[in-house]
Design an enzyme around this catalytic site. Structure first.
Site, PDB file in Angstrom:
ATOM      1  N   ASN A 165      -0.642 -13.842   7.084  1.00 27.88           N
ATOM      2  CA  ASN A 165      -1.114 -12.706   7.888  1.00 27.88           C
ATOM      3  C   ASN A 165      -2.638 -12.744   7.877  1.00 27.88           C
ATOM      4  OD1 ASN A 165      -1.787 -10.246   8.964  1.00 27.88           O
ATOM      5  ND2 ASN A 165      -0.880  -9.013   7.327  1.00 27.88           N
ATOM      6  N   LYS A 225      -4.690 -11.029   9.495  1.00 24.12           N
ATOM      7  CA  LYS A 225      -5.313  -9.715   9.741  1.00 24.12           C
ATOM      8  C   LYS A 225      -6.439  -9.865  10.776  1.00 24.12           C
ATOM      9  CE  LYS A 225      -3.695  -8.295   5.250  1.00 24.12           C
ATOM     10  NZ  LYS A 225      -3.869  -7.449   4.067  1.00 24.12           N
ATOM     11  N   HIS A 236       3.275  -2.752   8.653  1.00 26.84           N
ATOM     12  CA  HIS A 236       2.351  -3.099   7.568  1.00 26.84           C
ATOM     13  C   HIS A 236       1.669  -1.830   7.039  1.00 26.84           C
ATOM     14  CE1 HIS A 236      -0.986  -4.841   5.380  1.00 26.84           C
ATOM     15  NE2 HIS A 236      -0.285  -5.946   5.339  1.00 26.84           N
ATOM     16  N   GLU A 249      -1.259  -1.220   6.216  1.00 29.40           N
ATOM     17  CA  GLU A 249      -2.549  -0.892   6.840  1.00 29.40           C
ATOM     18  C   GLU A 249      -2.331  -0.112   8.136  1.00 29.40           C
ATOM     19  OE1 GLU A 249      -4.025  -4.889   6.704  1.00 29.40           O
ATOM     20  OE2 GLU A 249      -4.198  -4.707   4.536  1.00 29.40           O
ATOM     21  N   GLU A 282       5.854  -4.987   0.072  1.00 26.93           N
ATOM     22  CA  GLU A 282       4.420  -5.083  -0.199  1.00 26.93           C
ATOM     23  C   GLU A 282       3.942  -3.795  -0.861  1.00 26.93           C
ATOM     24  OE1 GLU A 282       2.478  -8.251   2.451  1.00 26.93           O
ATOM     25  OE2 GLU A 282       2.317  -6.354   3.480  1.00 26.93           O
ATOM     26  N   GLY A 312      -4.406  -6.977  -1.239  1.00 28.49           N
ATOM     27  CA  GLY A 312      -5.844  -7.244  -1.184  1.00 28.49           C
ATOM     28  C   GLY A 312      -6.609  -6.800  -2.425  1.00 28.49           C
TER      29      GLY A 312
HETATM   30  P1  PGA Z   1      -2.956  -9.960   0.406  1.00 36.30           P
HETATM   31  O1  PGA Z   1      -2.292  -9.241   1.689  1.00 36.30           O
HETATM   32  O2  PGA Z   1      -2.187 -11.245   0.204  1.00 36.30           O
HETATM   33  O3  PGA Z   1      -4.389 -10.205   0.810  1.00 36.30           O
HETATM   34  O4  PGA Z   1      -2.816  -9.042  -0.728  1.00 36.30           O
HETATM   35  C1  PGA Z   1      -0.919  -9.257   1.899  1.00 36.30           C
HETATM   36  C2  PGA Z   1      -0.585  -8.504   3.163  1.00 36.30           C
HETATM   37  O5  PGA Z   1      -1.242  -7.484   3.436  1.00 36.30           O
HETATM   38  O6  PGA Z   1       0.319  -8.902   3.918  1.00 36.30           O
END
Ligand code: PGA
Length: 253
Positions: free
Chosen positions: A9, A11, A96, A98, A168, A174
């Site tokens: 991903n 982003k 997701h 976010e 997740e 992150g």
């Molecule tokens: P990350 O993100 O691997 O940077 O923790 C995972 C995601 O948000 O799908």
């Protein structure tokens, strides 16, 4: 019996030059990806067609990071499920954290998006996960189960095998902090059980990915867990060597 899936991903990162460099590196070393592991990349939507061209003839799958909750028509700025299918996507990330927290999207929108994605022939990668507060209060499993069932409200048993679920934990995305193997397996088993109750034996076919600070150093241990069928990778998917090493961790797991 379930194939491992590793999805990157990206982003809202990168530009045309970055896309070319990253895909160039992935393609140059694609022989490192074990044949039994499916690998997808999910670039920002403006680069989907470019990435599709660059990936043509390879085994990498193309995924989108979002899809409209509207089918088609006067919805300025929206990208529909049939458009994603049309430009070569196989999957689309929905729900997701976010988008839940920063864009105030909710489960009724996710349910609609999942329905439209399935109808268009896309595999939804539906994300669920608890916040740190919810985990501290012992609500992780209940929260994930609730999010799962609400998002899948419109899915039929015939469609269930097309689903991909991603667990997740919000506190692990992150942050560099990964859920422990015990925490991951516990939630994945709970999600699998909810899928069994909802879809019967089709539940055994549904891939459940883990996402949240997955790196080459922890991927093998996580992917070896009984109910973990691969990973949804954020930051580490932007670094070719690291992403390829995570893909390799899907083997023998
Ligand atoms: P990350 O993100 O691997 O940077 O923790 C995972 C995601 O948000 O799908």
């Amino acid at each position: 019996m379930r194939q491992k899936l590793v999805a990157g991903n990206w982003k809202s990162n990168g530009n045309r030059q970055f896309v070319e460099q990253l895909l160039g590196a992935l393609k140059a070393h694609s022989d490192q990806v074990p044949a039994e592991v499916k690998v997808a990349v999910c670039p920002p939507s403006v680069y989907l067609t470019k990435v599709e061209e660059l990936l043509r003839g390879t085994a990498f799958l193309l995924g989108a990071q979002n899809v409209s909750a509207f089918e088609e028509g006067a919805y300025t700025g929206e990208v529909t499920a049939s458009m994603l299918k049309d430009v070569g996507c196989s999957l689309v990330i929905i729900g997701h954290s976010e988008r839940r927290s920063l864009l105030a999207e909710n489960e009724s929108q996710f349910a609609e998006k999942i329905k439209l994605a399935l109808n268009a022939g896309l595999q939804p990668v539906y994300c669920v996960g608890e916040s740190l507060d919810q985990r501290r209060q012992g609500q992780a499993q209940a929260v994930c189960r609730e999010q799962l069932l609400a998002g899948l409200a419109a899915v039929t048993s015939e469609q269930a095998a097309q689903l991909v679920i991603a667990y997740e934990p919000v506190w692990a995305i992150g942050t560099g902090e990964t859920a422990s193997p015990e925490q991951v397996q516990e939630v994945h088993a709970c999600l699998r059980q909810a899928l069994r109750e909802r879809f019967g034996e089709q539940a055994e076919l549904i891939q459940i990915l883990y996402g949240g600070s997955v790196k080459a150093a922890n991927a093998r241990e996580l992917f070896a867990l009984p109910d973990v069928d691969g990973g949804l990778i954020g930051g580490a998917s932007l670094v070719a060597d690291e992403f390829l090493a995570i893909c390799k961790a899907g083997i023998n797991a």
